[in-house]
Design an enzyme around this catalytic site. Structure first.
Site, mmCIF file in Angstrom:
data_model
loop_
_atom_site.group_PDB
_atom_site.id
_atom_site.type_symbol
_atom_site.label_atom_id
_atom_site.label_comp_id
_atom_site.label_asym_id
_atom_site.label_seq_id
_atom_site.Cartn_x
_atom_site.Cartn_y
_atom_site.Cartn_z
ATOM 1 N N CYS A 84 -2.287 8.711 3.220
ATOM 2 C CA CYS A 84 -1.922 8.208 1.892
ATOM 3 C C CYS A 84 -3.018 8.441 0.866
ATOM 4 O O CYS A 84 -2.738 8.464 -0.336
ATOM 5 C CB CYS A 84 -1.580 6.726 1.963
ATOM 6 S SG CYS A 84 -2.912 5.667 2.571
ATOM 7 N N GLU A 130 0.866 -1.173 0.000
ATOM 8 C CA GLU A 130 0.000 0.000 0.000
ATOM 9 C C GLU A 130 0.906 1.227 0.000
ATOM 10 O O GLU A 130 1.520 1.555 1.007
ATOM 11 C CB GLU A 130 -0.917 -0.002 1.230
ATOM 12 C CG GLU A 130 -1.793 -1.247 1.350
ATOM 13 C CD GLU A 130 -2.774 -1.402 0.203
ATOM 14 O OE1 GLU A 130 -2.937 -0.455 -0.592
ATOM 15 O OE2 GLU A 130 -3.384 -2.481 0.093
#
Length: 493
Positions: free
Chosen positions: A273, A239
């Site tokens: 993120c 990720e």
């Protein structure tokens, strides 16, 4: 278990220091290998836990998180300098508890054996897919959401029946120590364990022969982790983030879009993120959007430096990195629009958001993931131009579209590629417990959360059951005329 890194890097050219460094790295690898070996041995001895055992593990994790929720908010505040306790409760505690509840509700369904078809040629045999734990899962979690991004993968791995080794970020050391305590209080050391420490520990950790490894962090570090995992053919879930765009449609309210974008950008001071990284607005509306961003920020955060709701930048290095982005953009002709009358506070690392207008394409704010309260604004002529702008860049982890016209929404969803999308909102797709989460290409690979998370940590084992009465004998040598007749019937002339 705690591993402490005592490596003096400044004198790396010294033979004595090099020897000490080598000795420390050797000890770290030895201790990590021993801990991993205990987890692996326990997994091989006990086999796959049944449904009741997995529910018990999830319940224990839930109780542990609830018991420590105030401690979690406290240590996050220590690591950040100031971290909004409400953001910590929402993003770190609530999201993990929701993951546990969702897994517990659906676990029986996820574990069910899946019967599959058998060709008529092989009947009355049968076939099925059984759900089997992978074994021992490794999780390397980052500093920005150090509890959520450690424990959410843990939920999926436990639901799938695995044992887990966690490596929290050394940039949030107080939180890492708390995670270590929480896990030790909740699980046996050969079931779930935490290792703490710095770069050497993370490097050694990534070389362990896990059955699956999850890493959340930068693309640069993701490449290093993937390379290390490849030595043992360890499958990875990465990720990585990237530059997530927000597109404001021509018919959408600029004021409403600004409120949503600023809420997503200012949560955790943009250290997310999936925070909107830049905004595409229709040509001629950039100034209006900027003013609405100013109004939205002032409404949410009347003050900055003394406001407990506004989170600090994690450390001086990241604070200085963000300031350097702004300086470079300004030096190359960009217009900076400050959304607060308060100046940045380096000592508290409180940084009010800044919009960047007319930034050059090659500037850092347009090339690097910002990971802070800086928001470039780009204008577009048509929706096709906006789509093309997004598609010229690496696939983002998230995309945000503000639009009510269904045909335009469908077009953007159809013609762009991203890890996930929120329409008329920012970031909330990650909070939906029945949606998978993951990137694509440079923003990551693989996914977890929801059923897909369970399946990430599960081996779908194909099983064929031969019937007592079967026709296999017709297919074995020596091949004679009967096989010719069968093949002619099956394959045609």
């Amino acid at each position: 278990m705690s591993l402490v890194e005592n490596v003096a890097r400044n004198d790396a050219e010294s033979p004595a220091v090099a020897a000490r460094t080598s000795d420390a790295s050797g000890r770290i690898r030895t201790e990590l290998s021993a801990l991993f070996g205990r987890l692996k041995a326990a997994q091989q001895k006990s086999g796959a836990p049944d449904y009741d055992a997995r529910i018990h593990h999830l319940n224990k994790l839930e109780r542990g998180v609830l018991a420590r929720k105030h401690d979690i908010a406290k240590v996050l505040g220590l690591d950040f300098g100031n971290r909004s306790k409400h953001e910590s409760f929402i993003a770190e505690v609530m999201l993990v508890l929701n993951e546990i509840k969702h897994a517990r509700t659906h676990l029986h369904e996820w574990m069910e054996t899946d019967p599959r078809e058998v060709s008529w040629m092989f009947m009355p045999a049968r076939a099925e897919v059984i759900m089997q734990p992978l074994g021992v899962v490794g999780v390397i979690s980052p500093w920005n959401y150090p509890v959520q991004l450690a424990l959410a993968p843990l939920v999926g791995a436990l639901a799938a029946g695995n044992r887990v080794l966690l490596k929290p970020s050394e940039l949030a050391p107080n939180t890492a120590n708390l995670l270590n305590e929480l896990v030790r209080e909740t699980f046996a050391e050969d079931h779930v364990a935490v290792v703490t420490g710095g770069v050497d520990v993370a490097e050694a950790f990534s070389h362990l022969p896990f059955d699956h490894l999850v890493f959340t962090g930068s693309a640069c570090l993701g490449k290093i982790v993937m390379k290390a995992a490849a030595e043992n053919l360890v499958p990875v879930t990465l990720e990585l983030g990237g530059k997530s765009p927000a597109i404001v449609g021509e018919g959408y309210s600029v004021a409403q879009a600004a409120q949503k974008v600023m809420m997503g950008k200012c949560f955790n001071a943009g250290q997310t993120c999936i925070a909107p990284d830049y905004v595409l607005v229709p040509k001629g509306r950039a100034d209006a959007f900027a003013e609405e961003c100013r109004a939205a920020f002032k409404e949410m955060y009347p003050t900055v430096t003394e406001n407990p709701d506004y989170t600090s930048i994690i450390n001086n290095l990241h604070y200085e990195r963000l300031q350097s982005y702004l300086k470079e953009a300004r030096d190359h002709g960009a217009k900076l629009v400050e959304l607060s009358t308060e100046s940045p506070n380096p000592s508290a690392r409180k940084m009010p958001p800044v919009l960047v207008m007319n930034a050059q394409e090659g500037s850092l704010v347009m090339q690097e993931e910002i990971f802070g309260p800086i928001l470039p604004i780009v204008t577009y002529e048509s929706m096709g131009d906006a789509i093309e702008y997004v598609n010229r860049r690496p696939h983002p982890l998230a995309l945000y579209l503000f639009e009510y016209d269904h045909s335009r929404i469908d077009r953007v969803l159809r013609e762009t590629i991203s890890g996930g999308v929120s329409v008329n909102e920012t970031m909330l797709h990650i909070a939906q417990t029945d949606l998978p989460f993951g990137g694509i290409g440079p923003s990551g690979m693989g996914q977890y959360h929801a059923r897909e998370g369970f399946e990430t940590f599960t081996k779908k084992k194909s099983v064929f059951y031969q019937s007592r009465i079967n026709s296999t004998g017709l297919l074995k040598p020596p091949y004679r005329s009967r096989i010719d007749f069968m093949l002619k019937f099956l394959l045609g002339k």
